[in-house]
Design an enzyme around this catalytic site. Structure first.
Site, PDB file in Angstrom:
ATOM      1  N   ASP A   1      37.893  85.835  41.339  1.00 55.86           N
ATOM      2  CA  ASP A   1      39.294  86.292  41.286  1.00 55.86           C
ATOM      3  C   ASP A   1      39.610  86.543  39.808  1.00 55.86           C
ATOM      4  O   ASP A   1      40.342  85.790  39.179  1.00 55.86           O
ATOM      5  CB  ASP A   1      40.153  85.153  41.874  1.00 55.86           C
ATOM      6  CG  ASP A   1      41.630  85.470  41.938  1.00 55.86           C
ATOM      7  OD1 ASP A   1      41.983  86.593  42.314  1.00 55.86           O
ATOM      8  OD2 ASP A   1      42.443  84.582  41.600  1.00 55.86           O
TER       9      ASP A   1
ATOM     10  N   CYS B   1      36.460  82.445  37.992  1.00 56.07           N
ATOM     11  CA  CYS B   1      37.623  82.577  37.099  1.00 56.07           C
ATOM     12  C   CYS B   1      38.722  81.754  37.743  1.00 56.07           C
ATOM     13  O   CYS B   1      39.549  82.281  38.478  1.00 56.07           O
ATOM     14  CB  CYS B   1      38.033  84.049  37.005  1.00 56.07           C
ATOM     15  SG  CYS B   1      36.766  85.096  36.271  1.00 56.07           S
TER      16      CYS B   1
ATOM     17  N   ARG C   1      44.920  76.883  30.427  1.00 52.21           N
ATOM     18  CA  ARG C   1      45.033  77.061  31.884  1.00 52.21           C
ATOM     19  C   ARG C   1      44.117  76.073  32.620  1.00 52.21           C
ATOM     20  O   ARG C   1      44.440  75.578  33.691  1.00 52.21           O
ATOM     21  CB  ARG C   1      44.677  78.501  32.265  1.00 52.21           C
ATOM     22  CG  ARG C   1      45.782  79.488  31.932  1.00 52.21           C
ATOM     23  CD  ARG C   1      45.306  80.921  32.063  1.00 52.21           C
ATOM     24  NE  ARG C   1      45.066  81.335  33.434  1.00 52.21           N
ATOM     25  CZ  ARG C   1      45.953  81.982  34.197  1.00 52.21           C
ATOM     26  NH1 ARG C   1      47.127  82.284  33.725  1.00 52.21           N
ATOM     27  NH2 ARG C   1      45.649  82.343  35.437  1.00 52.21           N
TER      28      ARG C   1
ATOM     29  N   ASN D   1      44.664  77.147  42.219  1.00 54.87           N
ATOM     30  CA  ASN D   1      45.111  77.066  43.618  1.00 54.87           C
ATOM     31  C   ASN D   1      43.992  77.416  44.598  1.00 54.87           C
ATOM     32  O   ASN D   1      43.847  76.789  45.642  1.00 54.87           O
ATOM     33  CB  ASN D   1      46.310  77.993  43.858  1.00 54.87           C
ATOM     34  CG  ASN D   1      47.606  77.324  43.447  1.00 54.87           C
ATOM     35  OD1 ASN D   1      47.700  76.091  43.415  1.00 54.87           O
ATOM     36  ND2 ASN D   1      48.596  78.115  43.119  1.00 54.87           N
TER      37      ASN D   1
ATOM     38  N   CYS E   1      45.129  90.595  42.339  1.00 54.86           N
ATOM     39  CA  CYS E   1      46.540  90.791  42.722  1.00 54.86           C
ATOM     40  C   CYS E   1      46.990  92.116  42.111  1.00 54.86           C
ATOM     41  O   CYS E   1      48.048  92.219  41.512  1.00 54.86           O
ATOM     42  CB  CYS E   1      47.414  89.617  42.316  1.00 54.86           C
ATOM     43  SG  CYS E   1      47.384  89.237  40.564  1.00 54.86           S
TER      44      CYS E   1
HETATM   45  N1  SAM Z   1      41.765  81.987  40.795  1.00 52.33           N
HETATM   46  C1  SAM Z   1      42.901  81.469  40.044  1.00 52.33           C
HETATM   47  C2  SAM Z   1      43.841  80.727  40.969  1.00 52.33           C
HETATM   48  O1  SAM Z   1      43.857  81.011  42.162  1.00 52.33           O
HETATM   49  O2  SAM Z   1      44.580  79.852  40.520  1.00 52.33           O
HETATM   50  C3  SAM Z   1      43.595  82.566  39.270  1.00 52.33           C
HETATM   51  C4  SAM Z   1      42.662  83.290  38.333  1.00 52.33           C
HETATM   52  S1  SAM Z   1      43.414  84.467  37.251  1.00 52.33           S
HETATM   53  C5  SAM Z   1      43.677  85.835  38.283  1.00 52.33           C
HETATM   54  C6  SAM Z   1      42.062  84.972  36.259  1.00 52.33           C
HETATM   55  C7  SAM Z   1      41.518  83.905  35.349  1.00 52.33           C
HETATM   56  O3  SAM Z   1      40.305  84.383  34.792  1.00 52.33           O
HETATM   57  C8  SAM Z   1      42.409  83.552  34.156  1.00 52.33           C
HETATM   58  O4  SAM Z   1      42.725  82.194  34.190  1.00 52.33           O
HETATM   59  C9  SAM Z   1      41.533  83.875  32.926  1.00 52.33           C
HETATM   60  O5  SAM Z   1      41.678  82.941  31.881  1.00 52.33           O
HETATM   61  C10 SAM Z   1      40.142  83.802  33.517  1.00 52.33           C
HETATM   62  N2  SAM Z   1      39.077  84.559  32.830  1.00 52.33           N
HETATM   63  C11 SAM Z   1      39.162  85.756  32.216  1.00 52.33           C
HETATM   64  N3  SAM Z   1      37.950  86.142  31.743  1.00 52.33           N
HETATM   65  C12 SAM Z   1      37.070  85.172  32.097  1.00 52.33           C
HETATM   66  C13 SAM Z   1      35.666  84.987  31.906  1.00 52.33           C
HETATM   67  N4  SAM Z   1      34.925  85.886  31.257  1.00 52.33           N
HETATM   68  N5  SAM Z   1      35.094  83.858  32.383  1.00 52.33           N
HETATM   69  C14 SAM Z   1      35.833  82.932  33.033  1.00 52.33           C
HETATM   70  N6  SAM Z   1      37.173  83.058  33.244  1.00 52.33           N
HETATM   71  C15 SAM Z   1      37.785  84.157  32.782  1.00 52.33           C
END
Ligand code: SAM
Length: 305
Positions: free
Chosen positions: A180, A109, A138, A114, A235
């Site tokens: 994450d 995810c 994103r 970053n 987080c």
């Molecule tokens: N790891 C990232 C960083 O450090 O920049 C931040 C990730 S953020 C906490 C969670 C991400 O998971 C979001 O961008 C969201 O769009 C994505 N997400 C949610 N459900 C998902 C899925 N089933 N498969 C892939 N990505 C997913």
């Protein structure tokens, strides 16, 4: 408002992007610009800094720490991708996963990226970094961020990680996964506030649904046949999204166990998951965070023999 103030009081953390520069060169550059470098921090209070003063972090040597008001968004080093503006706690997952150069890694995810850029730096851009995110916008931001950071080992896909086939031949060499997933964000200091009881009920339902998604992602990650280690992070400060998810996952996957993390880190996962790490404003001067590292048990046994 008080929580917002606390957010404004957190130190500013700068991760040096070792794909583009070194800590030494960055320190020299900033000293020439009028910043005073005080060396490596040795205790928590060393992270409370006056304006224009900075230190090297005591746990993460590629992290520089500045006073809360320092803003690098318009700075040359940021625009050129030499530095990444990233909270200390959110640097833990890639640092702890520590994938060696040349290996195959999944960031499940990944956006805005970053942690992917941190993984690529640790891998020295060698190997393969498969990165997934459901959110196309994103992911577009992530492409720009990775380009600026000089990352070249990535393969991005706008895809649901839960639908990625672990048994596909292209993943046979995947040994490391960073997970994450979306979480409540309750650890982000600026998002916290007073909550009414009606909202609390809604929050409970939301937490339960997030926790079930997080557990599905974890279980899915552990299916990749060549997997050695998986780092799980949120987080969030809620045990439902942290220790409880990891406990359920370990019960469902007896071939995996927790790796004890950084004995010198001041805040641990809630009992009995003290091998995991937590982070908070009070104990680590960061946003609230949780990290667990799972390793395949049979691999660990083989290594010892
Ligand atoms: N790891 C990232 C960083 O450090 O920049 C931040 C990730 S953020 C906490 C969670 C991400 O998971 C979001 O961008 C969201 O769009 C994505 N997400 C949610 N459900 C998902 C899925 N089933 N498969 C892939 N990505 C997913």
């Amino acid at each position: 408002a008080q929580q917002h103030l606390a957010g404004n009081k957190l130190p500013r953390y700068v991760r040096v992007n070792t794909l583009k520069t070194t800590v030494e060169d960055t320190v020299d550059y900033l000293k020439r610009e009028g910043f005073s470098y005080l060396g490596q921090a040795s205790r928590l209070d060393d992270l409370t800094l006056k304006e224009k003063h900075f230190v090297m972090d005591q746990h993460l040597p590629e992290l520089l720490v500045f006073s809360p008001k320092t803003d690098f968004h318009d700075h040359f080093l940021y625009k050129a991708g030499h530095i990444i503006l990233q909270d200390k706690a959110s640097c833990l997952p890639a640092y702890l996963l520590n994938p060696p150069p040349g290996c195959h890694v999944i960031d499940a995810c990944a956006a805005p990226g970053n942690k992917s850029s941190h993984l690529a730096a640790i891998m020295k851009n060698k190997g393969k970094l498969f990165a997934y995110d459901l959110d196309a916008k994103r992911l577009a931001t992530m492409s720009t961020l990775l380009l600026r950071a000089g990352v070249t080992c990535q393969q991005l896909a706008n895809q649901d990680f839960l639908k990625v086939d672990p048994y596909s031949p292209q993943f046979k060499d995947v040994e490391y996964i960073l997970l994450d997933p979306s979480c409540s964000g309750s650890g982000m200091v600026c998002l916290r506030g007073d909550v009414s009881s009606a909202d609390q009920e809604k929050d409970q339902a939301r937490l339960a649904s997030l926790a079930s998604f997080q557990l599905r992602c974890l279980n899915h990650g552990l299916k990749f046949p060549g997997l050695k280690r998986l780092v799980y992070s949120t987080c969030s400060i809620h045990s439902q999204e942290n220790e409880e998810v990891v406990t359920a996952c370990l019960q469902q996957n007896p071939g995996f166990r927790l790796v004890p993390l950084m004995a010198q880190w001041p805040e641990r996962g809630l009992e009995p998951l003290t091998k995991c790490l937590r982070a908070s404003t009070a104990k680590t001067r960061t946003h609230g965070f949780f990290v667990a590292l799972l390793e395949k048990y049979s691999e660990a046994v083989e290594k010892k023999q």
